[in-house]
Design an enzyme around this catalytic site. Structure first.
Site, PDB file in Angstrom:
ATOM      1  N   LYS A 197       0.856  -1.188   0.000  1.00 39.17           N
ATOM      2  CA  LYS A 197       0.000   0.000   0.000  1.00 39.17           C
ATOM      3  C   LYS A 197       0.888   1.233   0.000  1.00 39.17           C
ATOM      4  O   LYS A 197       1.716   1.424   0.879  1.00 39.17           O
ATOM      5  CB  LYS A 197      -0.906  -0.010   1.228  1.00 39.17           C
ATOM      6  CG  LYS A 197      -1.760   1.234   1.352  1.00 39.17           C
ATOM      7  CD  LYS A 197      -2.747   1.145   2.505  1.00 39.17           C
ATOM      8  CE  LYS A 197      -3.523   2.446   2.632  1.00 39.17           C
ATOM      9  NZ  LYS A 197      -4.522   2.376   3.723  1.00 39.17           N
ATOM     10  N   LYS A 250      -2.238  -1.530  -3.788  1.00 33.41           N
ATOM     11  CA  LYS A 250      -3.108  -0.359  -3.701  1.00 33.41           C
ATOM     12  C   LYS A 250      -2.285   0.912  -3.778  1.00 33.41           C
ATOM     13  O   LYS A 250      -1.276   0.986  -3.084  1.00 33.41           O
ATOM     14  CB  LYS A 250      -3.858  -0.418  -2.365  1.00 33.41           C
ATOM     15  CG  LYS A 250      -4.734   0.765  -2.081  1.00 33.41           C
ATOM     16  CD  LYS A 250      -5.271   0.694  -0.689  1.00 33.41           C
ATOM     17  CE  LYS A 250      -6.074   1.954  -0.440  1.00 33.41           C
ATOM     18  NZ  LYS A 250      -6.459   2.099   0.939  1.00 33.41           N
TER      19      LYS A 250
HETATM   20  C1  PBG Z   1      -7.131   3.220   5.679  1.00 32.81           C
HETATM   21  C2  PBG Z   1      -7.619   3.153   4.281  1.00 32.81           C
HETATM   22  C3  PBG Z   1      -7.561   4.166   3.319  1.00 32.81           C
HETATM   23  C4  PBG Z   1      -8.164   3.660   2.176  1.00 32.81           C
HETATM   24  C5  PBG Z   1      -8.580   2.375   2.460  1.00 32.81           C
HETATM   25  N1  PBG Z   1      -8.223   2.074   3.760  1.00 32.81           N
HETATM   26  C6  PBG Z   1      -7.115   5.561   3.419  1.00 32.81           C
HETATM   27  C7  PBG Z   1      -5.722   5.912   3.688  1.00 32.81           C
HETATM   28  O1  PBG Z   1      -4.811   5.089   3.757  1.00 32.81           O
HETATM   29  O2  PBG Z   1      -5.538   7.113   3.872  1.00 32.81           O
HETATM   30  C8  PBG Z   1      -8.306   4.425   0.888  1.00 32.81           C
HETATM   31  C9  PBG Z   1      -9.242   3.856  -0.095  1.00 32.81           C
HETATM   32  C10 PBG Z   1      -9.570   4.760  -1.213  1.00 32.81           C
HETATM   33  O3  PBG Z   1      -8.966   5.833  -1.437  1.00 32.81           O
HETATM   34  O4  PBG Z   1     -10.504   4.416  -1.953  1.00 32.81           O
HETATM   35  N2  PBG Z   1      -8.128   2.818   6.590  1.00 32.81           N
END
Ligand code: PBG
Length: 326
Positions: A197, A250
């Site tokens: 991520k 991601k």
């Molecule tokens: C963290 C989380 C995020 C997303 C999914 N889980 C946000 C982040 O890391 O700031 C983002 C998903 C998206 O942008 O569609 N709980």
């Protein structure tokens, strides 16, 4: 393969020939539909930067899950918007919290729906970070966060979640969640790890939806540097060693190279998250008449699948399924 004997256009001559030689196909059963669960009752609040997506209260979830199911979508992932936030994100692991109740509601109304929960405290903390913050230094503390994540995952399992999905990017979280699940009789609850991520600008609309932007600093001490590809192999390797069942890359579209690389190197089921910013860009351009929204939506999802993702978390799930179902 030399012209004029070889002519690639032969296999593009008609819709049926093209269909016959098509290498990649999308189908609704590879989509996972993200749902934002809001506190309160009777809430159906459209998210400004994600038109077509809503913050829904628990009482509105069953209907939404049924629509998804009727379109052939088999999985949802839940994010919570709690009434109260605090330093330690305690609503995240409240046994009667927002997502916990949401899991019960959906499993009760649509038992076959695969219910996945996002395991991360950022939507529940006043500071908006994914970990416990050291009061003096402002550092995001790794190991103290692991206990909270394990506790959070356990409450989700208690309510019937099929899969828990840690998205916090703390080191060692998959192992700690697996251990907590196994010790408490949840050996059959699977883990989908947000393994690679990245610290991405593409999460903007999601943070608006959850009001979860970090109140100081950013997430770059725990999420990955967008410049790094080889590091993704180390992240995924570690999560696989800690027994993640499904691994995720991601965001998706700006990281298709990472998806392909992980697909080629690992045998585990691979998910990709077509995140909020990817959705918002297509939606905005479509609404302006600058692109053919439906066409670009399907082309984008196809590209993510072609790059190697078995499943795609996407806010387009319902609309794409509708088009694919014809
Ligand atoms: C963290 C989380 C995020 C997303 C999914 N889980 C946000 C982040 O890391 O700031 C983002 C998903 C998206 O942008 O569609 N709980």
């Amino acid at each position: 393969m030399e012209f004029p004997q070889y002519r690639p256009r032969r296999l593009r001559a008609s819709a049926n020939i093209r269909r016959m030689v098509r290498e990649t196909r999308l189908s609704p059963d590879m989509f996972i539909y993200p749902l934002f669960v809001n506190y309160g009752k009777g809430v159906k609040d459209e998210i400004g930067s994600m038109p077509g997506n809503f913050r829904l209260s628990v009482d509105n979830l069953a209907a939404e899950a049924k629509v998804a199911q009727s379109l052939g979508i088999q999985g949802v992932i839940l994010f919570g918007i709690p009434e109260r936030k605090d330093e330690m994100g305690s609503e995240a692991y409240n046994p009667d919290g927002i997502v916990q109740r949401a899991v019960k509601e959906i499993k009760n109304a649509v038992p076959e729906m695969v219910v996945i929960t996002d395991v991360c405290i950022d939507e529940y903390t006043t500071h908006g970070h994914c970990g416990v913050v050291d009061e003096k230094s402002g550092e995001i503390l790794n190991d103290p966060t692991l206990d909270l994540l394990a506790k959070m995952a356990l409450t989700h399992a208690d309510c019937g979640a099929d899969i828990v999905a840690p998205s916090d990017m703390m080191d060692g979280r998959i192992g700690s969640v697996r251990e907590a699940l196994d010790e408490n009789g949840y050996g059959s609850v699977a883990i989908m790890s947000y393994a690679a991520k990245y610290a991405s600008g593409y999460y903007g609309p999601f943070r608006e939806a959850c009001d979860s932007s970090p109140q100081f600093g950013d997430r770059s001490t725990y999420q990955m540097d967008p410049a790094n590809a080889r590091e993704a192999i180390r992240e995924v390797t570690q999560d696989v060693m800690e027994n993640a069942d499904i691994i995720m890359v991601k965001p998706a579209l700006p990281y298709l190279d990472i998806i392909r690389m992980i697909r080629d190197r690992f045998d585990h089921p691979l998910a990709a998250y077509n995140v909020s910013g990817e959705y918002a860009m297509i939606e905005a351009a479509g609404r302006n008449g600058w692109i053919d929204r439906d066409r670009v939506m399907l082309e984008t999802l196809l590209s993510i699948h072609r790059a190697g993702a078995d499943m795609i978390l996407t806010y387009f799930a319902k609309d794409a399924a509708r088009l694919l179902n014809g």
